[in-house]
Design a protein around this motif. Structure first.
Motif, PDB file in Angstrom:
ATOM      1  N   ARG A  12       0.748  -1.446  -0.119  1.00 11.50           N
ATOM      2  CA  ARG A  12       0.169  -0.538   0.178  1.00 11.50           C
ATOM      3  C   ARG A  12       0.585   1.311  -0.040  1.00 11.50           C
ATOM      4  NH1 ARG A  12      -5.061  -1.461   3.702  1.00 11.50           N
ATOM      5  NH2 ARG A  12      -5.733  -3.133   3.105  1.00 11.50           N
ATOM      6  N   ARG A  13       2.392   1.276  -0.035  1.00 12.03           N
ATOM      7  CA  ARG A  13       3.390   2.206   0.227  1.00 12.03           C
ATOM      8  C   ARG A  13       3.356   2.689  -1.227  1.00 12.03           C
ATOM      9  NH1 ARG A  13       7.245   1.099   4.619  1.00 12.03           N
ATOM     10  NH2 ARG A  13       5.233   0.749   6.060  1.00 12.03           N
ATOM     11  N   ARG A  14       3.460   3.811  -1.123  1.00 10.19           N
ATOM     12  CA  ARG A  14       3.530   4.584  -2.767  1.00 10.19           C
ATOM     13  C   ARG A  14       5.631   5.678  -3.081  1.00 10.19           C
ATOM     14  NH1 ARG A  14       0.852   9.567  -5.733  1.00 10.19           N
ATOM     15  NH2 ARG A  14       3.114  10.696  -6.588  1.00 10.19           N
ATOM     16  N   LEU A  15       5.808   4.562  -4.054  1.00 13.73           N
ATOM     17  CA  LEU A  15       6.626   4.667  -4.327  1.00 13.73           C
ATOM     18  C   LEU A  15       7.235   6.096  -5.422  1.00 13.73           C
ATOM     19  CD1 LEU A  15       8.962   0.983  -3.990  1.00 13.73           C
ATOM     20  CD2 LEU A  15       8.316   2.269  -1.611  1.00 13.73           C
ATOM     21  N   GLU A  21      16.525   5.617 -10.569  1.00 17.23           N
ATOM     22  CA  GLU A  21      15.722   5.089 -10.375  1.00 17.23           C
ATOM     23  C   GLU A  21      14.918   3.306 -11.104  1.00 17.23           C
ATOM     24  OE1 GLU A  21      16.213   7.046  -6.901  1.00 17.23           O
ATOM     25  OE2 GLU A  21      13.752   6.931  -7.076  1.00 17.23           O
ATOM     26  N   PHE A  22      13.663   4.034 -11.838  1.00 19.45           N
ATOM     27  CA  PHE A  22      12.560   2.962 -12.459  1.00 19.45           C
ATOM     28  C   PHE A  22      13.343   1.827 -13.306  1.00 19.45           C
ATOM     29  CE2 PHE A  22       9.255   2.146 -15.476  1.00 19.45           C
ATOM     30  CZ  PHE A  22       8.186   1.444 -14.311  1.00 19.45           C
ATOM     31  N   ALA A  23      14.358   2.893 -14.460  1.00 18.77           N
ATOM     32  CA  ALA A  23      14.850   1.990 -15.251  1.00 18.77           C
ATOM     33  C   ALA A  23      16.014   1.074 -14.395  1.00 18.77           C
ATOM     34  CB  ALA A  23      15.934   3.063 -15.464  1.00 18.77           C
ATOM     35  N   LEU A  24      16.609   1.281 -13.153  1.00 23.35           N
ATOM     36  CA  LEU A  24      17.110   0.701 -13.016  1.00 23.35           C
ATOM     37  C   LEU A  24      16.082  -1.000 -12.485  1.00 23.35           C
ATOM     38  CD1 LEU A  24      19.764  -0.080 -10.808  1.00 23.35           C
ATOM     39  CD2 LEU A  24      18.546   0.988  -9.421  1.00 23.35           C
ATOM     40  N   LEU A  25      14.911   0.162 -11.952  1.00 29.66           N
ATOM     41  CA  LEU A  25      14.793  -1.556 -11.147  1.00 29.66           C
ATOM     42  C   LEU A  25      13.792  -2.316 -12.219  1.00 29.66           C
ATOM     43  CD1 LEU A  25      12.463   0.593  -8.112  1.00 29.66           C
ATOM     44  CD2 LEU A  25      14.157  -1.872  -8.356  1.00 29.66           C
ATOM     45  N   GLU A  26      13.473  -1.689 -13.772  1.00 28.18           N
ATOM     46  CA  GLU A  26      13.387  -2.428 -14.469  1.00 28.18           C
ATOM     47  C   GLU A  26      14.314  -3.057 -14.995  1.00 28.18           C
ATOM     48  OE1 GLU A  26       9.632   0.077 -17.477  1.00 28.18           O
ATOM     49  OE2 GLU A  26      11.864   1.212 -17.497  1.00 28.18           O
ATOM     50  N   THR A  60      22.511   6.104  -7.256  1.00 32.20           N
ATOM     51  CA  THR A  60      21.416   5.700  -7.579  1.00 32.20           C
ATOM     52  C   THR A  60      20.922   4.026  -7.543  1.00 32.20           C
ATOM     53  OG1 THR A  60      21.512   6.884  -9.316  1.00 32.20           O
ATOM     54  CG2 THR A  60      19.851   5.180  -9.791  1.00 32.20           C
ATOM     55  N   ILE A  61      21.753   3.096  -7.576  1.00 36.44           N
ATOM     56  CA  ILE A  61      21.792   1.769  -6.540  1.00 36.44           C
ATOM     57  C   ILE A  61      21.498   2.142  -5.200  1.00 36.44           C
ATOM     58  CG2 ILE A  61      22.732  -0.248  -6.118  1.00 36.44           C
ATOM     59  CD1 ILE A  61      24.139   0.259  -8.319  1.00 36.44           C
ATOM     60  N   GLY A  62      21.667   2.489  -3.958  1.00 35.58           N
ATOM     61  CA  GLY A  62      21.479   3.085  -3.430  1.00 35.58           C
ATOM     62  C   GLY A  62      20.237   3.957  -2.520  1.00 35.58           C
ATOM     63  N   ARG A  63      19.590   4.510  -3.501  1.00 37.43           N
ATOM     64  CA  ARG A  63      18.061   5.083  -3.391  1.00 37.43           C
ATOM     65  C   ARG A  63      17.320   4.354  -2.956  1.00 37.43           C
ATOM     66  NH1 ARG A  63      18.984  10.296  -6.807  1.00 37.43           N
ATOM     67  NH2 ARG A  63      19.884   8.775  -7.779  1.00 37.43           N
ATOM     68  N   PRO A  64      16.797   2.879  -4.033  1.00 39.11           N
ATOM     69  CA  PRO A  64      15.992   2.364  -3.915  1.00 39.11           C
ATOM     70  C   PRO A  64      16.537   1.011  -3.246  1.00 39.11           C
ATOM     71  CG  PRO A  64      16.684   2.222  -6.359  1.00 39.11           C
ATOM     72  CD  PRO A  64      17.765   3.263  -5.745  1.00 39.11           C
ATOM     73  N   ARG A  65      17.161   1.253  -2.257  1.00 39.89           N
ATOM     74  CA  ARG A  65      17.915   0.566  -1.401  1.00 39.89           C
ATOM     75  C   ARG A  65      17.222   1.204   0.244  1.00 39.89           C
ATOM     76  NH1 ARG A  65      22.146  -3.498  -1.731  1.00 39.89           N
ATOM     77  NH2 ARG A  65      23.457  -3.332  -3.327  1.00 39.89           N
ATOM     78  N   ARG A  66      16.657   2.263   0.317  1.00 35.78           N
ATOM     79  CA  ARG A  66      15.916   2.402   1.221  1.00 35.78           C
ATOM     80  C   ARG A  66      15.016   3.004   0.774  1.00 35.78           C
ATOM     81  NH1 ARG A  66      21.134   4.970  -0.088  1.00 35.78           N
ATOM     82  NH2 ARG A  66      19.871   7.012  -0.562  1.00 35.78           N
ATOM     83  N   LYS A  67      14.627   2.409   0.321  1.00 38.10           N
ATOM     84  CA  LYS A  67      12.890   2.825  -0.109  1.00 38.10           C
ATOM     85  C   LYS A  67      12.908   1.713   0.897  1.00 38.10           C
ATOM     86  CE  LYS A  67      12.968   5.611  -4.138  1.00 38.10           C
ATOM     87  NZ  LYS A  67      12.206   6.431  -3.783  1.00 38.10           N
ATOM     88  N   PRO A  68      10.930   2.271   1.250  1.00 38.37           N
ATOM     89  CA  PRO A  68      10.543   1.386   2.320  1.00 38.37           C
ATOM     90  C   PRO A  68       9.436  -0.095   2.266  1.00 38.37           C
ATOM     91  CG  PRO A  68       9.137   3.060   2.158  1.00 38.37           C
ATOM     92  CD  PRO A  68       9.834   3.002   1.108  1.00 38.37           C
ATOM     93  N   GLY A  69      10.132  -0.874   2.972  1.00 37.90           N
ATOM     94  CA  GLY A  69       9.210  -2.349   2.668  1.00 37.90           C
ATOM     95  C   GLY A  69      10.034  -3.746   2.532  1.00 37.90           C
ATOM     96  N   VAL A  73      14.123  -3.590  -1.230  1.00 38.58           N
ATOM     97  CA  VAL A  73      13.746  -3.751  -3.306  1.00 38.58           C
ATOM     98  C   VAL A  73      14.945  -4.608  -4.118  1.00 38.58           C
ATOM     99  CG1 VAL A  73      13.700  -2.414  -4.920  1.00 38.58           C
ATOM    100  CG2 VAL A  73      12.481  -1.911  -2.890  1.00 38.58           C
ATOM    101  N   ILE A  74      16.243  -4.113  -3.447  1.00 34.45           N
ATOM    102  CA  ILE A  74      17.528  -4.516  -4.219  1.00 34.45           C
ATOM    103  C   ILE A  74      18.043  -5.072  -3.257  1.00 34.45           C
ATOM    104  CG2 ILE A  74      19.658  -3.598  -5.608  1.00 34.45           C
ATOM    105  CD1 ILE A  74      18.201  -1.185  -6.198  1.00 34.45           C
ATOM    106  N   THR A  75      19.158  -6.382  -3.303  1.00 38.76           N
ATOM    107  CA  THR A  75      19.607  -6.988  -3.105  1.00 38.76           C
ATOM    108  C   THR A  75      20.881  -7.199  -3.412  1.00 38.76           C
ATOM    109  OG1 THR A  75      19.024  -9.513  -3.518  1.00 38.76           O
ATOM    110  CG2 THR A  75      17.807  -8.580  -1.697  1.00 38.76           C
ATOM    111  N   THR A  76      21.796  -8.294  -3.354  1.00 35.05           N
ATOM    112  CA  THR A  76      23.307  -7.852  -3.902  1.00 35.05           C
ATOM    113  C   THR A  76      23.648  -9.305  -3.500  1.00 35.05           C
ATOM    114  OG1 THR A  76      24.099  -4.945  -3.140  1.00 35.05           O
ATOM    115  CG2 THR A  76      25.992  -6.936  -3.960  1.00 35.05           C
TER     116      THR A  76
END
Length: 81
Positions: A12-15, A21-26, A60-69, A73-76
């Motif tokens: 239910r959280r909006r990111l 960031e969007f291109a990275l997650l794609e 850019t990689i670090g920002r989605p890592r800090r997004k909630p949830g 979102v990204i693991t290494t």
């Protein structure tokens, strides 16, 4: 006019995501079931002139890592990608 932000929901959280960031997650799921290394990211998300170890890629990689949830979102996987 260029699109500057994109939005996705996680539960239910909006990111709020930047275009990069969007291109990275794609790009990450498109690499599956394998891994996407930091060396491969610039050519898939930026262009051939971006180096894999520039601050831009790392930030850019670090920002989605800090997004909630959870789960993250990204693991290494060390040594792989």
């Amino acid at each position: 006019m260029a699109l500057l932000r994109r939005h996705r929901a996680r539960g239910r959280r909006r990111l709020d995501l930047s275009v990069k960031e969007f291109a990275l997650l794609e790009a990450l799921p498109r690499a599956g079931p394998g891994f996407l290394s930091i060396e491969d990211l610039p050519e898939r998300v930026w262009d051939e002139n971006a180096g894999p170890f520039t601050d831009t890629v790392t930030v850019t990689i670090g920002r989605p890592r800090r997004k909630p949830g959870s789960p993250p979102v990204i693991t290494t996987t060390p040594g792989v990608g």
